[in-house]
Design an enzyme around this catalytic site. Structure first.
Site, PDB file in Angstrom:
ATOM      1  N   HIS A 174       0.823  -1.209   0.000  1.00 25.19           N
ATOM      2  CA  HIS A 174       0.000   0.000   0.000  1.00 25.19           C
ATOM      3  C   HIS A 174       0.855   1.255   0.000  1.00 25.19           C
ATOM      4  O   HIS A 174       2.093   1.199  -0.022  1.00 25.19           O
ATOM      5  CB  HIS A 174      -0.955  -0.005   1.196  1.00 25.19           C
ATOM      6  CG  HIS A 174      -0.302  -0.091   2.546  1.00 25.19           C
ATOM      7  ND1 HIS A 174       0.554   0.877   3.030  1.00 25.19           N
ATOM      8  CD2 HIS A 174      -0.406  -1.019   3.540  1.00 25.19           C
ATOM      9  CE1 HIS A 174       0.948   0.558   4.247  1.00 25.19           C
ATOM     10  NE2 HIS A 174       0.394  -0.595   4.579  1.00 25.19           N
ATOM     11  N   CYS A 182       2.823  -5.020   6.654  1.00 20.13           N
ATOM     12  CA  CYS A 182       2.625  -4.757   5.221  1.00 20.13           C
ATOM     13  C   CYS A 182       3.876  -4.115   4.631  1.00 20.13           C
ATOM     14  O   CYS A 182       4.823  -3.792   5.343  1.00 20.13           O
ATOM     15  CB  CYS A 182       1.425  -3.835   5.020  1.00 20.13           C
ATOM     16  SG  CYS A 182      -0.136  -4.493   5.669  1.00 20.13           S
TER      17      CYS A 182
END
Length: 263
Positions: A174, A182
């Site tokens: 992201h 992440c």
């Protein structure tokens, strides 16, 4: 001291001061003029826009540059893509399939802005680890409504992870610079990555593969980890790494007897 000598000394002093001020001003202005443009934050789409409009605005910004740079390498916007990332080197590679060779060619290597955890696979929800292994992303896993600008879910846990009873969810690549398990790529970089992946899926690619490694898996680098807990697991990952290195085609990955197998 005669007045003439005093006046001459004062004039000399003032002239020196003026020269110093002029030089300082010159170097200051020159430094401002030579500041590289890439130190400025690039323009990005408005994150407050609804997801589809945000993705469309991002594509409008980055597509012309992507098409230009792809063409320089003999590649086409919308053709199939492949992603692999290396945690130790903090790099993410985006590959595009070359129509002439039918193999994947490296298009860009992006610095990873943030990642949490250490080397080694993700084992459980909340351990802050970035996974290691072989994943794939269909269109349903794209998330233009992400709180982190644009994102896609890599598909953790995969069948290997589930076999080993590993847990976790919503592991993304992201935007932004914040990571909790992440890979954060910054808003500007995720706009390019997301746009290329979205275009490939829209053009017919059923899914794109994402391979996550602890490090670039050369023989020498792997040998340095022979005493570490995850050495056997990393040996298995290296088989998939070597397959792509030799063929520039991502292998079909299955799980047999609790290990990754490659076709």
């Amino acid at each position: 001291m005669p007045y003439a000598s005093i006046a001459e000394s004062t004039l000399t002093f003032l002239m020196r001061r003026l020269v110093i001020i002029a030089l300082l001003t010159l170097f200051s202005c020159r430094g401002q003029e030579e500041s590289p443009a890439d130190t400025l934050e690039p323009e990005t789409a408005d994150s407050s826009l609804p997801g589809p409009r945000r993705a469309a605005a991002a594509a409008k910004l980055v597509r012309p540059g992507l098409e230009r740079d792809l063409a320089k390498r003999g590649l086409r916007f919308g053709d199939p893509v492949f992603i692999r990332a290396f945690k130790a080197e903090e790099e993410l590679e985006l590959w595009v399939r070359d129509r002439k060779t039918e193999k994947f060619a490296l298009f860009r290597t992006y610095p990873i802005a943030a990642q949490s955890g250490q080397l080694g696979p993700k084992l459980a929800e909340g351990d802050y680890q970035v996974p290691e292994g072989f994943y794939f992303v269909p269109r349903s896993k794209l998330n233009p409504n992400s709180n982190y600008h644009l994102a896609f879910n890599i598909g953790y846990p995969n069948s290997y992870d589930r076999h080993h009873k590993r847990t976790g969810s919503f592991i993304m690549i992201h935007g932004n610079r914040i990571s909790i398990g992440c890979l954060a790529m910054t808003d500007a970089k995720i706009e390019e990555i997301y746009t290329l992946c979205d275009a490939a899926l829209r053009s017919g690619q059923d899914f794109f593969r994402v391979h996550l490694f602890p490090f670039r898996m050369t023989d020498e680098r792997l040998a340095r980890t022979s005493d570490e807990r995850w050495f056997s697991f990393w040996q298995n990952l290296k088989q998939g790494y070597d397959h792509f290195e030799s063929k520039h085609l991502p292998p079909n990955v299955t799980v047999k007897e609790g290990r990754y197998a490659f076709e």
